[in-house]
Scaffold this motif. Sequence first.
Motif, short mmCIF file in Angstrom:
data_model
loop_
_atom_site.label_atom_id
_atom_site.label_comp_id
_atom_site.label_asym_id
_atom_site.label_seq_id
_atom_site.Cartn_x
_atom_site.Cartn_y
_atom_site.Cartn_z
N ILE A 84 48.01 37.00 21.54
CA ILE A 84 47.02 37.51 22.47
C ILE A 84 47.58 38.67 23.31
O ILE A 84 46.88 39.24 24.13
CB ILE A 84 46.49 36.35 23.36
N SER A 85 48.83 39.04 23.07
CA SER A 85 49.50 40.04 23.90
C SER A 85 48.79 41.39 23.90
O SER A 85 48.76 42.07 24.92
CB SER A 85 50.94 40.25 23.43
N TYR A 86 48.20 41.77 22.77
CA TYR A 86 47.53 43.06 22.71
C TYR A 86 46.30 43.08 23.62
O TYR A 86 46.01 44.09 24.25
CB TYR A 86 47.14 43.40 21.27
N VAL A 87 45.60 41.98 23.69
CA VAL A 87 44.42 41.91 24.55
C VAL A 87 44.84 41.86 26.01
O VAL A 87 44.24 42.51 26.87
CB VAL A 87 43.54 40.69 24.19
N VAL A 88 45.88 41.10 26.30
CA VAL A 88 46.37 40.97 27.67
C VAL A 88 46.86 42.32 28.19
O VAL A 88 46.57 42.70 29.33
CB VAL A 88 47.49 39.91 27.75
N TYR A 89 47.58 43.06 27.36
CA TYR A 89 48.12 44.35 27.80
C TYR A 89 47.15 45.51 27.61
O TYR A 89 47.55 46.67 27.63
CB TYR A 89 49.46 44.62 27.11
N ALA A 90 45.88 45.21 27.45
CA ALA A 90 44.85 46.26 27.51
C ALA A 90 44.48 46.56 28.95
O ALA A 90 43.80 47.54 29.22
CB ALA A 90 43.62 45.84 26.72
N SER A 91 44.94 45.74 29.87
CA SER A 91 44.70 45.95 31.30
C SER A 91 45.82 46.81 31.87
O SER A 91 47.00 46.50 31.72
CB SER A 91 44.66 44.59 32.02
N ILE A 92 45.44 47.87 32.54
CA ILE A 92 46.44 48.79 33.09
C ILE A 92 47.24 48.14 34.22
O ILE A 92 48.41 48.44 34.40
CB ILE A 92 45.80 50.13 33.53
N THR A 93 46.63 47.22 34.96
CA THR A 93 47.38 46.55 36.02
C THR A 93 48.42 45.59 35.45
O THR A 93 49.48 45.41 36.04
CB THR A 93 46.44 45.79 36.97
N LYS A 94 48.14 44.99 34.30
CA LYS A 94 49.13 44.14 33.63
C LYS A 94 50.28 45.00 33.11
O LYS A 94 51.44 44.58 33.15
CB LYS A 94 48.47 43.35 32.50
N ILE A 95 49.96 46.20 32.66
CA ILE A 95 51.02 47.11 32.23
C ILE A 95 51.89 47.49 33.42
O ILE A 95 53.12 47.55 33.32
CB ILE A 95 50.43 48.36 31.55
N GLN A 96 51.28 47.71 34.58
CA GLN A 96 52.06 48.04 35.76
C GLN A 96 52.94 46.87 36.19
O GLN A 96 54.04 47.08 36.70
CB GLN A 96 51.15 48.44 36.91
N TYR A 97 52.44 45.66 36.01
CA TYR A 97 53.15 44.48 36.50
C TYR A 97 54.34 44.11 35.61
O TYR A 97 55.45 43.95 36.10
CB TYR A 97 52.16 43.32 36.62
N THR A 98 54.12 43.96 34.32
CA THR A 98 55.21 43.54 33.42
C THR A 98 55.38 44.44 32.21
O THR A 98 56.39 44.35 31.52
CB THR A 98 54.98 42.10 32.91
N GLY A 99 54.41 45.30 31.93
CA GLY A 99 54.46 46.09 30.72
C GLY A 99 55.50 47.21 30.72
O GLY A 99 55.99 47.59 29.66
N ILE A 100 55.82 47.74 31.88
CA ILE A 100 56.77 48.84 31.94
C ILE A 100 58.15 48.37 31.49
O ILE A 100 58.84 49.06 30.72
CB ILE A 100 56.82 49.46 33.35
#
Length: 139
Positions: A84-100
């Motif tokens: 489900i990671s691809y759907v979870v990381y479609a949110s830009i705030t999730k990218i800011q939180y742990t995606g970087i």
Amino acid sequence: MPERSILFVSEADVTNTEMVLYGLNYYGIAFLTSLAVLSLFCFIAIIMPSVNALLGSGICILFFSIVGPQLLEQSTAFAEGSNISYVVYASITKIQYTGISLLLSGGELSGWLIAVTSFYLLVFLGGAYLVFTRRNYYV
């Protein structure tokens, strides 16, 4: 001052020079993701008819982009083989939180994270530009 440090996402230690370069990369990508969020809110600000509608829709989008991925991760945490990671990381705030940190570690989601951030930047800045210029041409 220690000679070596440990990064967020790896067990290996790095030199101080590598740590500084990691920090510069991290904050550079954080700046780009902040621009992506600002482009989303700029687009919303241009298409909303009033300040109250802007504030309400902005808060709702921010709330759901924070809570949605978290609930999705929690609901699929015990699912066997769930990807489900691809759907979870479609949110830009999730990218800011742990995606970087995932992006800098060079994992399998790196291309997806770059694509999502680029999508936010291009689509919402382009949309805001088009809506703004079309409205001003006909005034």
